[in-house]
Design an enzyme around this catalytic site. Structure first.
Site: not given
Length: 403
Positions: A294, A378, A380
């Site tokens: 990001c 992202h 995760e």
């Protein structure tokens, strides 16, 4: 929906006669006022008061607590397109930071009572406890079309049970807010001092794990890091040392890391990059494996000589399709960003690895011949799909090869 050049409009649950300034329609205790004068009336929730920020929308259908505790939302007010917010309540586990940086939220329906076995607190109580202003009863479909067509506006939301709402003053506040472009918000959400992290990912019935036998040491530059990123690094076999955004390259290298991670975060990458780009350039020269997500991805690109720009409305949600250009594989990803790397600015030796299938923007890069890569989205998740968890293993693989 008219475009952003059309005359301001007022959205209410029912037709009302013109109101004297300082009052609002019967039954309403809140308003959202955009910088162009558009007014959305509703009912207040959460904390009482006023919140000002960029109004964006998120299309996720779950995970609202993780979304509102993502530090990348600093300076923003979130419009949830999914109507049933509050149905799973809140709990002390599903948080991405201790103190939310988001300014507030906008909901279509009233906050529902929790109906989930993990819930420990009503969402309204949680909002109030975190001093977050919210408005319900808004036509979020109409507001989302406004953002889609006219770009992300600046808005002010107010929750005032006394119903004394000065919309002209709120419009002035919104119009006077400087906006995210040129704003360094990483300094507001980064950690105050260096700390160690060993908490691993969550398992049903067991809670969060603990990394007790790490194989590698990673230093994470905290520009607003989500906890689940740190958990994924720990689960992948890393001892993680988290350092503030302003940490020097010499101090980072003094930790003798096996790799360096550049975290997510809020604000304009060019503004934060004024003090982080020279650091990242020195870290690149060290030859250490590097992985960015990001804002970390954007600042890595800046350090490599590329440029970034603010997007029309950004990408925010858990249903974003991204294609791996080197394998052809399509991943459904979780995203939250309002700036993007300019493809045409990528220098020789920097390879675009991923692109958005929504608008074709750059979603990933790697440096040819070096153990360095980054992605805009992202991996995760938290919330969102886990299609991209393999990227943490890729980072660990590069670390293993470089030792």
């Amino acid at each position: 929906m008219a475009d952003s050049q059309a005359a301001p409009e007022t959205t209410t649950a029912r037709p009302v006669a013109p109101l004297p300034e300082g009052t609002c329609p019967p039954g309403t205790t809140a308003a959202l006022v955009l910088d162009d004068g558009t007014i959305f009336w509703g009912q207040g929730a959460g904390a009482k008061g006023v919140a000002i920020g960029e109004v964006c929308f998120n299309t996720s259908i779950t995970g609202y607590q993780e979304i509102m505790t993502d530090p990348s939302y600093a300076g923003q007010i979130i419009t949830f397109t999914f109507p049933h917010i509050g149905n799973v309540g809140t709990n002390p586990e599903d948080v991405e930071t201790t103190t939310p940086a988001v300014r507030g939220c906008i909901l279509q329906a009233e906050i529902t009572d929790p109906a989930n076995w993990r819930a420990t607190r009503h969402l309204n109580d949680w909002l109030e406890g975190n001093n977050l202003v919210a408005i319900t009863g808004v036509d979020t479909r109409r507001l989302t079309r406004r953002i889609r067509d006219g770009g992300a506006p600046i808005g002010a939301i107010i929750h005032d049970p006394s119903q004394k709402i000065d919309t002209h003053a709120l419009q002035t506040m919104a119009a006077s807010w400087p906006g995210l472009e040129g704003m360094d918000l990483a300094k507001e959400v980064t950690c105050a001092q260096t700390y160690s992290w060993d908490e691993a990912t969550w398992v049903l019935g067991e809670g969060y794990g603990l990394q007790q036998d790490p194989k590698y040491h990673v230093v994470a530059m905290d520009f607003g890091a989500k906890r689940n990123i740190l958990r994924c690094l720990a689960a992948a076999g890393c001892r993680v040392t988290v350092v503030p955004a302003s940490t020097s390259a010499d101090d980072i290298l003094a930790h003798e890391p096996d790799g360096v991670f550049l975290s997510n975060g809020p604000g304009d990458p060019a503004a934060t990059g004024e003090y982080t780009v020279p650091v990242i350039q020195k870290l690149l020269a060290s030859g250490k494996p590097m992985f960015g997500i990001c804002l970390g991805h954007q600042m890595l690109a800046l350090a490599l000589g590329a440029t970034t720009h603010k997007m029309h409305m950004g990408h925010r949600g858990g249903n974003q399709p991204v294609q791996d250009l080197e394998t052809g594989k399509v991943e459904i990803t979780s995203q939250n960003h309002g700036f993007v790397v300019d493809r045409e600015s990528l220098p020789d030796g920097v390879i675009e690895t991923h692109k958005s299938l929504f608008d074709g923007t750059v979603e990933g890069i790697r440096v040819e011949g070096k153990p360095v890569f980054s992605v805009q989205y992202h991996p995760e998740a938290s919330p969102g799909p886990q299609d991209s968890h393999y990227l943490f293993k890729r980072f660990i693989g590069l670390i293993a090869e470089s030792r």
